[in-house]
Design an enzyme around this catalytic site. Structure first.
Site, PDB file in Angstrom:
ATOM      1  N   GLY A  19      39.764  -1.450  39.694  1.00 55.28           N
ATOM      2  CA  GLY A  19      38.960  -2.678  39.585  1.00 55.28           C
ATOM      3  C   GLY A  19      38.895  -3.258  38.186  1.00 55.28           C
ATOM      4  O   GLY A  19      39.910  -3.641  37.607  1.00 55.28           O
TER       5      GLY A  19
ATOM      6  N   ILE B 190      38.297  -1.893  35.363  1.00 52.51           N
ATOM      7  CA  ILE B 190      38.717  -1.061  34.220  1.00 52.51           C
ATOM      8  C   ILE B 190      40.119  -1.466  33.765  1.00 52.51           C
ATOM      9  O   ILE B 190      41.039  -1.499  34.571  1.00 52.51           O
ATOM     10  CB  ILE B 190      38.753   0.436  34.600  1.00 52.51           C
ATOM     11  CG1 ILE B 190      37.402   0.894  35.142  1.00 52.51           C
ATOM     12  CG2 ILE B 190      39.192   1.291  33.425  1.00 52.51           C
ATOM     13  CD1 ILE B 190      37.428   2.308  35.707  1.00 52.51           C
TER      14      ILE B 190
ATOM     15  N   GLY C 288      27.411  -1.715  51.289  1.00 58.76           N
ATOM     16  CA  GLY C 288      28.551  -2.638  51.121  1.00 58.76           C
ATOM     17  C   GLY C 288      29.693  -2.058  50.320  1.00 58.76           C
ATOM     18  O   GLY C 288      30.611  -2.775  49.943  1.00 58.76           O
TER      19      GLY C 288
ATOM     20  N   GLU D  95      34.366  -0.368  53.546  1.00 56.48           N
ATOM     21  CA  GLU D  95      34.792  -1.445  54.451  1.00 56.48           C
ATOM     22  C   GLU D  95      34.293  -1.122  55.862  1.00 56.48           C
ATOM     23  O   GLU D  95      33.948   0.022  56.155  1.00 56.48           O
ATOM     24  CB  GLU D  95      36.334  -1.479  54.507  1.00 56.48           C
ATOM     25  CG  GLU D  95      37.013  -1.542  53.173  1.00 56.48           C
ATOM     26  CD  GLU D  95      36.995  -2.930  52.589  1.00 56.48           C
ATOM     27  OE1 GLU D  95      37.091  -3.886  53.359  1.00 56.48           O
ATOM     28  OE2 GLU D  95      36.852  -3.058  51.367  1.00 56.48           O
TER      29      GLU D  95
ATOM     30  N   ASP E 189      44.011   4.396  50.010  1.00 57.78           N
ATOM     31  CA  ASP E 189      43.766   3.483  48.886  1.00 57.78           C
ATOM     32  C   ASP E 189      44.082   4.185  47.558  1.00 57.78           C
ATOM     33  O   ASP E 189      44.773   3.633  46.695  1.00 57.78           O
ATOM     34  CB  ASP E 189      42.294   3.030  48.945  1.00 57.78           C
ATOM     35  CG  ASP E 189      41.896   2.185  47.760  1.00 57.78           C
ATOM     36  OD1 ASP E 189      42.137   0.964  47.793  1.00 57.78           O
ATOM     37  OD2 ASP E 189      41.356   2.738  46.778  1.00 57.78           O
TER      38      ASP E 189
ATOM     39  N   LYS F 179      47.104   3.478  44.655  1.00 52.76           N
ATOM     40  CA  LYS F 179      46.843   3.346  43.216  1.00 52.76           C
ATOM     41  C   LYS F 179      47.645   4.386  42.432  1.00 52.76           C
ATOM     42  O   LYS F 179      48.172   4.095  41.352  1.00 52.76           O
ATOM     43  CB  LYS F 179      45.350   3.472  42.949  1.00 52.76           C
ATOM     44  CG  LYS F 179      44.564   2.288  43.526  1.00 52.76           C
ATOM     45  CD  LYS F 179      43.085   2.567  43.597  1.00 52.76           C
ATOM     46  CE  LYS F 179      42.298   1.355  44.070  1.00 52.76           C
ATOM     47  NZ  LYS F 179      40.926   1.675  44.477  1.00 52.76           N
TER      48      LYS F 179
END
Ligand SMILES: NC(=O)c1ccc[n+]([C@@H]2O[C@H](COP(=O)([O-])OP(=O)(O)OC[C@H]3O[C@@H](n4cnc5c(N)ncnc54)[C@H](O)[C@@H]3O)[C@@H](O)[C@H]2O)c1
Ligand SMILES: N[C@@H](CCO)C(=O)O
Ligand code: NA
Length: 436
Positions: free
Chosen positions: A135, A137, A188, A191, A202, A206
């Site tokens: 994100g 960073i 939140g 997902e 995910d 990355k």
């Protein structure tokens, strides 16, 4: 060279990240124009449904369902639609039409990176993706630029916010995986379909992106060993805790040398692992991310912060956008100095911080009251006071901790203390920083 008065920016997707990018672009248009040397004009936002309700209100005249026409009218395209198709075709179309591209789409890059980079290279287009890993960073640019002259040996990181939140919650409250996931969904973080997060997909995407950059080697996501957190139980977390460990989902990218043949290889893997509580990664709580990079000359480096979240991730997207726009305007990376804001540099008296003041005072009644009065007179509020007296001495040592105070008020207080007949000496004044 083209003289740019404005650069047309087309945004694809107005979800969590896209809507924040649009808001920040519109709100900070003047400041960004100064930094770039040309106006970043948001010419349109491609959405699926122009009448859909959104958390961030966006100008209706910018919304369109015609992404392809928007791309044709843009100098820079920001892709925040996510997933493989139509994101892949849209990015290729943008590159083909002469636009530069910013994306946060790790799924796309981890599976189709080589195709997209080759297409960009062929036409000299820029393709930036700081938002795709960890994100907000900064980790892509440090690997791609700052460490480009070094040799990265190892990357060890927490790169998925949702699973870190879940494991942290299991560790701190003893919750089951299901309950912790329910909380993550409520808040939140996760997902509606959390498979990509808890299955480790995910993080594996990355890891593929990080390993490719770090080792200057194409590492496809299929080559990343992946284990998610679905099998992690409350009992495992509890026994790890008792043994002085915490369970974290780690992404590890390593350069390995076969001791017999000397052959080099790289490994990229994602799995839940025990981390000693004394290790800095154990202190990464909630949905935060942290990435350690070990480079042969630089040694160990640490990157920490918000690895997810709409507005946080928008920061990384805008950083890429400004960098690309500057390159367009100047034909290079832009001027080394960015000084056009011309904000005044303040003198030390204007700052506010906390202080620890050590005084040698005469040990007699009424001294504390006199000292407290000096602080009050200058508007500096005392938070704590410790007194120690050595045996047989007429003197006492006072250590006074203040609340936040203005440096100028503190300087006046210290000057008044030094003048006071009850103060033998001001032994030390130190600022207290980093307080929570
Ligand atoms: N949310 C985060 O914290 C975060 C962090 C880092 C990276 N990312 C990445 O950023 C990208 C966007 O993430 P997000 O969280 O904003 O997702 P999101 O699901 O909130 O938003 C995506 C939006 O794109 C829209 N969309 C889908 N297909 C479209 C199409 N063909 N044309 C126009 N709009 C379309 C969807 O309706 C949705 O509003 C993803 O690639 C994601 O992996 C997100
Ligand atoms: N789902 C991702 C979003 C940021 O890439 C996470 O939880 O880290
Ligand atoms: Na990043």
């Amino acid at each position: 060279m083209i003289e740019y008065r404005s650069i047309r920016v087309g945004l694809l997707g107005a979800g969590s990240v896209g809507s924040q990018v649009a808001r920040l672009l519109l709100e900070h248009a003047d400041e960004l124009e100064q930094r770039v040397g040309a106006r970043l004009e948001l010419v349109g936002i491609a959405v699926r449904d122009t009448s859909a309700k959104r958390d961030v209100e966006l100008p209706a005249e910018l919304l369109t369902t015609d992404a392809e026409s928007l791309i044709l009218g843009s100098d820079i395209v920001i892709e925040l639609v996510g997933g493989i198709e139509p994101a892949r075709s849209l990015v290729l179309q943008a590159i083909g039409s002469g636009a530069d591209v910013v994306t946060g789409n790790k799924a796309l890059l981890a599976s189709h990176g080589p195709e997209l980079f080759a297409a960009a290279e062929q036409v000299g287009a820029q393709l930036s993706y700081e938002a795709a890993v960890a994100g907000a960073i900064p980790i892509i640019r440090p690997l791609r630029e700052s460490l480009a002259g070094d040799r990265v040996d190892r990357i060890l990181g927490i790169v998925n916010g949702t699973t870190n939140f879940i494991l942290d919650r299991m560790d701190t409250t003893g919750a089951s995986l299901e309950d912790a996931l329910a909380t993550a969904t409520e808040l939140g973080y996760a997902e509606a379909d959390p498979t990509a997060d808890i299955g480790g997909y995910d993080a594996a995407q990355k890891a593929a992106i990080l390993a490719s950059l770090a080792f200057h080697t194409s590492v496809p996501v299929e080559a990343v060993h992946r284990e998610g957190i679905t099998e992690v139980s409350a009992d495992q977390v509890e026994s790890a805790r008792r043994a002085g460990y915490v369970v974290k989902l780690l992404a590890i990218c390593e350069r390995l040398t076969d001791p017999e043949t000397g052959d080099e290889g790289v490994s990229a893997r994602v799995y839940p692992a025990l981390v000693p509580r004394s290790h800095p990664l154990a202190a990464v709580h909630g949905a935060n991310n942290a990435v350690f990079v070990e480079a042969s000359a630089a040694g160990p480096l640490m990157f920490y912060g918000a690895g997810a979240g709409g507005v946080q991730t928008a920061s990384a997207v805008l950083g890429d956008l400004v960098a690309i726009a500057r390159r367009r305007v100047s034909g290079g990376p832009g001027t080394a100095e960015s000084t056009q804001a011309e904000v005044p540099v303040l003198e030390i008296g204007r700052i506010t911080t906390r202080y620890a003041i050590t005084l040698e005072v005469t040990d007699e009644p009424g001294v504390l009251e006199q000292i407290a009065r000096i602080f009050a007179l200058h508007g500096v509020s005392v938070e704590q006071l410790q007194q120690s007296v050595s045996e047989g001495s007429q003197r006492a040592t006072l250590v006074i901790g203040t609340h936040e105070a203005k440096e100028s008020a503190l300087a006046e207080t210290v000057a008044a203390l030094a003048q006071s007949p009850v103060v033998a000496s001001v032994a030390s004044v130190l600022r207290v920083e980093g307080a929570l």
